[in-house]
Design a protein around this motif. Structure first.
Motif, PDB file in Angstrom:
ATOM      1  N   ARG A   1       0.729  -1.142   0.018  1.00 30.26           N
ATOM      2  CA  ARG A   1      -0.028  -0.154   0.068  1.00 30.26           C
ATOM      3  C   ARG A   1       0.775   1.240   0.104  1.00 30.26           C
ATOM      4  N   HIS A   2       1.794   1.399   0.882  1.00 28.06           N
ATOM      5  CA  HIS A   2       2.607   2.739   1.081  1.00 28.06           C
ATOM      6  C   HIS A   2       4.024   2.566   0.190  1.00 28.06           C
ATOM      7  N   THR A   3       4.290   1.494  -0.855  1.00 26.09           N
ATOM      8  CA  THR A   3       5.262   1.378  -1.625  1.00 26.09           C
ATOM      9  C   THR A   3       5.113   2.605  -2.807  1.00 26.09           C
ATOM     10  N   PRO A   4       6.130   3.350  -3.330  1.00 24.10           N
ATOM     11  CA  PRO A   4       5.603   4.061  -4.341  1.00 24.10           C
ATOM     12  C   PRO A   4       5.477   3.370  -5.727  1.00 24.10           C
ATOM     13  N   SER A   5       4.749   3.782  -6.526  1.00 25.22           N
ATOM     14  CA  SER A   5       4.461   2.897  -7.773  1.00 25.22           C
ATOM     15  C   SER A   5       5.548   3.562  -8.581  1.00 25.22           C
ATOM     16  N   VAL A   6       6.661   2.736  -8.720  1.00 29.13           N
ATOM     17  CA  VAL A   6       7.636   3.209  -9.497  1.00 29.13           C
ATOM     18  C   VAL A   6       8.311   2.091 -10.330  1.00 29.13           C
ATOM     19  N   THR A   7       8.506   1.928 -11.669  1.00 37.01           N
ATOM     20  CA  THR A   7       8.987   0.971 -12.515  1.00 37.01           C
ATOM     21  C   THR A   7      10.401   0.687 -12.225  1.00 37.01           C
ATOM     22  N   LEU A   8      11.003  -0.430 -12.410  1.00 40.25           N
ATOM     23  CA  LEU A   8      12.568  -0.705 -12.249  1.00 40.25           C
ATOM     24  C   LEU A   8      13.455   0.203 -12.864  1.00 40.25           C
ATOM     25  N   ASP A   9      13.047   0.987 -14.160  1.00 39.74           N
ATOM     26  CA  ASP A   9      13.765   2.072 -14.617  1.00 39.74           C
ATOM     27  C   ASP A   9      13.342   3.516 -14.371  1.00 39.74           C
ATOM     28  N   GLY A  10      12.708   3.338 -13.146  1.00 37.13           N
ATOM     29  CA  GLY A  10      12.684   4.878 -12.553  1.00 37.13           C
ATOM     30  C   GLY A  10      11.114   5.617 -12.761  1.00 37.13           C
TER      31      GLY A  10
ATOM     32  N   LEU B   1       0.127  -1.728 -21.686  1.00 38.78           N
ATOM     33  CA  LEU B   1      -0.025  -0.318 -21.278  1.00 38.78           C
ATOM     34  C   LEU B   1       1.280   0.525 -21.168  1.00 38.78           C
ATOM     35  N   LEU B   2       2.047  -0.030 -20.223  1.00 38.62           N
ATOM     36  CA  LEU B   2       3.321   0.791 -20.087  1.00 38.62           C
ATOM     37  C   LEU B   2       4.082   0.776 -21.203  1.00 38.62           C
ATOM     38  N   ALA B   3       4.002   0.031 -21.969  1.00 38.40           N
ATOM     39  CA  ALA B   3       4.998  -0.043 -23.181  1.00 38.40           C
ATOM     40  C   ALA B   3       4.387   1.182 -24.125  1.00 38.40           C
ATOM     41  N   MET B   4       3.134   1.357 -24.168  1.00 37.91           N
ATOM     42  CA  MET B   4       2.348   2.266 -24.881  1.00 37.91           C
ATOM     43  C   MET B   4       2.655   3.762 -24.467  1.00 37.91           C
ATOM     44  N   GLY B   5       3.153   3.839 -23.196  1.00 35.43           N
ATOM     45  CA  GLY B   5       3.551   5.085 -22.490  1.00 35.43           C
ATOM     46  C   GLY B   5       2.502   5.551 -21.673  1.00 35.43           C
ATOM     47  N   LEU B   6       1.717   4.788 -21.267  1.00 36.12           N
ATOM     48  CA  LEU B   6       0.467   5.066 -20.083  1.00 36.12           C
ATOM     49  C   LEU B   6       1.179   5.172 -18.682  1.00 36.12           C
ATOM     50  N   ARG B   7       1.065   6.277 -18.202  1.00 40.44           N
ATOM     51  CA  ARG B   7       1.632   6.360 -16.956  1.00 40.44           C
ATOM     52  C   ARG B   7       0.442   6.681 -15.620  1.00 40.44           C
ATOM     53  N   SER B   8      -0.752   6.285 -16.072  1.00 43.19           N
ATOM     54  CA  SER B   8      -1.998   6.889 -15.230  1.00 43.19           C
ATOM     55  C   SER B   8      -3.023   5.692 -15.423  1.00 43.19           C
TER      56      SER B   8
ATOM     57  N   GLN C   1      -8.153  -3.703  -6.805  1.00 41.84           N
ATOM     58  CA  GLN C   1      -7.060  -4.072  -7.879  1.00 41.84           C
ATOM     59  C   GLN C   1      -5.963  -3.551  -7.817  1.00 41.84           C
ATOM     60  N   ILE C   2      -5.697  -2.429  -7.316  1.00 40.63           N
ATOM     61  CA  ILE C   2      -4.458  -1.419  -6.993  1.00 40.63           C
ATOM     62  C   ILE C   2      -3.161  -2.234  -6.825  1.00 40.63           C
ATOM     63  N   ALA C   3      -3.421  -3.232  -5.797  1.00 40.08           N
ATOM     64  CA  ALA C   3      -2.190  -3.823  -5.180  1.00 40.08           C
ATOM     65  C   ALA C   3      -1.648  -4.751  -6.245  1.00 40.08           C
ATOM     66  N   ALA C   4      -2.416  -5.617  -7.051  1.00 37.93           N
ATOM     67  CA  ALA C   4      -1.905  -6.535  -7.818  1.00 37.93           C
ATOM     68  C   ALA C   4      -1.050  -5.769  -9.012  1.00 37.93           C
ATOM     69  N   VAL C   5      -1.797  -4.659  -9.716  1.00 36.76           N
ATOM     70  CA  VAL C   5      -1.335  -3.790 -10.667  1.00 36.76           C
ATOM     71  C   VAL C   5       0.055  -3.105 -10.128  1.00 36.76           C
ATOM     72  N   LYS C   6       0.077  -2.823  -9.155  1.00 35.15           N
ATOM     73  CA  LYS C   6       1.310  -2.217  -8.411  1.00 35.15           C
ATOM     74  C   LYS C   6       2.601  -2.907  -8.468  1.00 35.15           C
ATOM     75  N   GLN C   7       2.073  -4.453  -8.106  1.00 30.64           N
ATOM     76  CA  GLN C   7       3.266  -5.192  -8.137  1.00 30.64           C
ATOM     77  C   GLN C   7       3.712  -5.530  -9.508  1.00 30.64           C
ATOM     78  N   ARG C   8       2.823  -5.700 -10.507  1.00 29.35           N
ATOM     79  CA  ARG C   8       3.414  -5.618 -11.736  1.00 29.35           C
ATOM     80  C   ARG C   8       4.078  -4.517 -12.147  1.00 29.35           C
ATOM     81  N   ILE C   9       3.658  -3.399 -11.858  1.00 30.65           N
ATOM     82  CA  ILE C   9       4.583  -1.983 -12.210  1.00 30.65           C
ATOM     83  C   ILE C   9       5.835  -2.224 -11.544  1.00 30.65           C
ATOM     84  N   LEU C  10       5.886  -2.539 -10.609  1.00 26.26           N
ATOM     85  CA  LEU C  10       7.265  -2.598  -9.494  1.00 26.26           C
ATOM     86  C   LEU C  10       8.243  -3.537 -10.392  1.00 26.26           C
ATOM     87  N   ARG C  11       7.639  -4.621 -11.043  1.00 27.58           N
ATOM     88  CA  ARG C  11       8.648  -5.544 -11.435  1.00 27.58           C
ATOM     89  C   ARG C  11       8.779  -5.188 -13.153  1.00 27.58           C
TER      90      ARG C  11
END
Length: 592
Positions: free
Chosen positions: A271-280, A534-541, A548-558
């Motif tokens: 929950r409190h982990t910032p939603s940031v990809t591996l490449d920042g 969606l990340l590959a397409m440039g979506l950032r929101s 569903q937020i936690a599962a999507v955040k886990q995917r983003i973090l990886r």
């Protein structure tokens, strides 16, 4: 005997409980629980309705002309006999006493039991008497409606909450559940639900996911095959409903249920982990809500704001009476204040298609029999056809902007004329507030991109609007010409279709190039299998249900967006949906 019923999985997880059948579509009744101290009063309502119907039938017999066929009098006698039959009256009272059902629900529940008994009779004549019991019950329901039931309901009615006193878990079985009715089941005692009809992205399914309970839709014969109080397992992952399971199967699913709960607890730690990809790359995760009281759940899930407040749910369950400006303002302000300074995007009313108003109203009365509601007077079209109502909603939203960051979102735009009329209505609403001395703040205005015409003319939209939001559910429906609520064509509903991917990609790219905000608020946003794409397409929101937020955040973090972007060209160049998905299959497997 154990049976399995197959449908479409729409909300993940395992639910185990006793079946509660709601009335079939032929009967339109309210379903709610009453307090224990209201049981006798509710039985009194039932008794009064029975006496009223008995008087009506006796009057009909007395008023029969002398030359009336004798069969007619015999039929009335049969209905009188059924009216006083213990299998109907006593059993209905038992539903009220044991389950605390309201009288209408108790009657419809007992009708389901009796109808099955008639269906199983060998004698054709007796089997056809089912129609008689149905007619008697319908008379009783009409009598309950005429007998002042609404006043009692207003005094005793409450949501089907977790304070139900029964010990056994319950699951809901129905032919269909309207989105408005689904709101009655939020925070409910029901551990899951099954419907005969519906698709994965019907609004009923969307609200089911918002309840965060296992659900299966499009199960065809479920409400006919499952009986009241059958033990039922709902496998929301596989879309399977198991009726009367064996002890071994039951224990296996209870184990899976515990594992699912442990996985949810593990994800909740993000929950409190910032939603940031591996490449920042920072990614904004927003919440979709239906009502102001959903806002606390968004905060608990760690949402960075509300990306979609579906205001149409304020218009439902009101017997066709629209909410006034002050009532809407209070609801919007409550959501804004609950989000404690985080942005709240309020979408103007999206009525129509599978979200009609109760008993319809205003212009909808003239269009309730339209051949295809999805292509009819809905969303912004309906708002523009009711300018006074539209300005009222705009004023309410603007007033709420004085209490926090509010963004305005307009659904289903497709024409330049609609854009012009929308901004004219907004300007007039602002002027009316200024004239009245009512404070409001500047609000960003966004457009929903959910019609192919809007996606194909995206430069027009980014010129006029501050941001755009992709409604992928409708965009897929209209691009592929598929009714998303129709399970008979659900197999053709494919978010990976090349046409859909290209429209989404072109919209995201155009918005980013214009320096405008862009988000996805449809079901694709909350599905982790689409996150890499969606990340590959440039979506950032992304905007999704809080659960569903936690599962999507886990995917983003990886995820590494630079690597994902290298796969995009191959996905966009494909002709077949399976080929479109293939470039991301390795990535998905790696992230699991």
């Amino acid at each position: 005997m154990t049976i399995q019923v197959f449908g479409l999985p729409v909300a993940r997880g395992i639910a185990i409980g006793k079946a509660v059948l709601v009335a079939s579509s032929r009967l339109d009744v309210d379903h709610y629980f009453i307090d224990a101290d209201q049981v006798e009063a509710e039985i009194g309502r039932l008794r009064e309705a029975r006496d009223l119907v008995a008087r009506e039938l006796e009057s009909l017999k007395q008023a029969m002309p002398g030359d009336a066929p004798p069969e007619l009098g015999a039929l009335l006698d049969v209905h009188l006999m059924l009216l006083h039959d213990e299998s109907l009256t006593s059993a209905t009272k038992q539903w009220i006493r044991d389950r605390h059902y309201n009288a209408e629900w108790a009657l419809s529940a007992q009708l389901e039991v009796l109808a099955r008994q008639f269906d199983e009779m060998d004698d054709d004549y007796l089997r056809e008497r089912k129609a008689d019991i149905e007619q008697v019950v319908e008379r009783l329901l009409r009598a309950l409606a005429r007998g002042g039931s609404s006043a009692l309901a207003a005094a005793t009615r409450k949501p089907i909450q977790q304070d139900w006193g029964g010990e056994e878990p319950l699951v809901l079985i129905a032919n269909d559940i309207a989105p408005a009715d689904m709101l009655q089941f939020k925070q409910s005692v029901f551990k899951g639900f099954v419907t005969d009809v519906g698709g994965k992205t019907s609004h009923t399914a969307i609200v089911a996911r918002s309840m965060d309970i296992p659900a299966v839709v499009g199960a065809r014969e479920a409400s006919r095959l499952i009986r009241q109080d059958d033990w039922v397992i709902i496998d929301g992952d596989a879309g399977v409903v198991i009726v009367d399971p064996s002890p071994i199967v039951l224990e296996e699913y209870r184990f899976r249920q515990r594992q699912s709960e442990l996985e949810r607890e593990r994800l909740a730690r993000l929950r409190h982990t910032p939603s940031v990809t591996l490449d920042g790359e920072a990614v904004e995760l927003l919440a979709n809500i239906e009502l102001p009281q959903d806002a606390p759940a968004a905060l608990r899930a760690g949402a960075a704001g509300v990306g979609l407040f579906r205001s149409e749910f304020l218009f439902m369950n009101r017997d066709g009476e629209l909410p006034g400006e002050d009532e809407q303002f209070e609801a919007y302000r409550a959501a804004v204040q609950a989000m404690d300074g985080l942005p709240v995007t309020i979408r103007t009313v999206d009525i129509g298609a599978d979200k009609p108003l109760d008993r319809m109203s205003l212009s909808e009365l003239r269009h309730e029999h339209t051949l295809n509601p999805a292509l009819g007077l809905r969303a912004i079209r309906w708002s523009l056809s009711e300018p006074a109502m539209f300005r009222m909603q705009l004023r309410a939203i603007l007033r709420a902007s004085a209490y926090g960051k509010v963004r305005l979102l307009i659904p289903m735009l497709a024409h330049a004329s609609e854009i012009r009329q929308t901004f004219e209505a907004l300007a007039r609403a602002k002027q009316q507030l200024r004239d009245a001395g009512t404070p409001f703040a500047d609000v960003e205005v966004g457009a929903m991109i959910e019609v192919p015409a809007a996606a194909l003319t995206i430069p027009l939209f980014v010129r006029h609007f501050d941001f755009v939001s992709l409604g992928t559910n409708d965009l897929i429906q209209y691009t592929l010409a598929i009714d998303r609520a129709d399970e008979s064509v659900s197999y053709l509903y494919d978010p990976w279709h090349p046409a859909v991917l290209r429209l989404i990609h072109d919209t995201i790219r155009a918005a980013r190039q214009a320096g405008k905000g862009v988000s996805v608020c449809g079901e694709m946003a909350g599905d982790p299998s689409f996150t890499p794409l969606l990340l590959a397409m440039g979506l950032r929101s992304f905007s999704m249900h809080p659960s569903q937020i936690a599962a999507v955040k886990q995917r983003i973090l990886r995820s590494d967006t630079a690597k994902l972007a290298q796969m995009l060209d191959a996905a966009l160049a494909c002709d077949d949906p399976q080929e479109c998905y293939r470039p991301f299959m390795g990535e998905a497997a790696q992230l699991h």
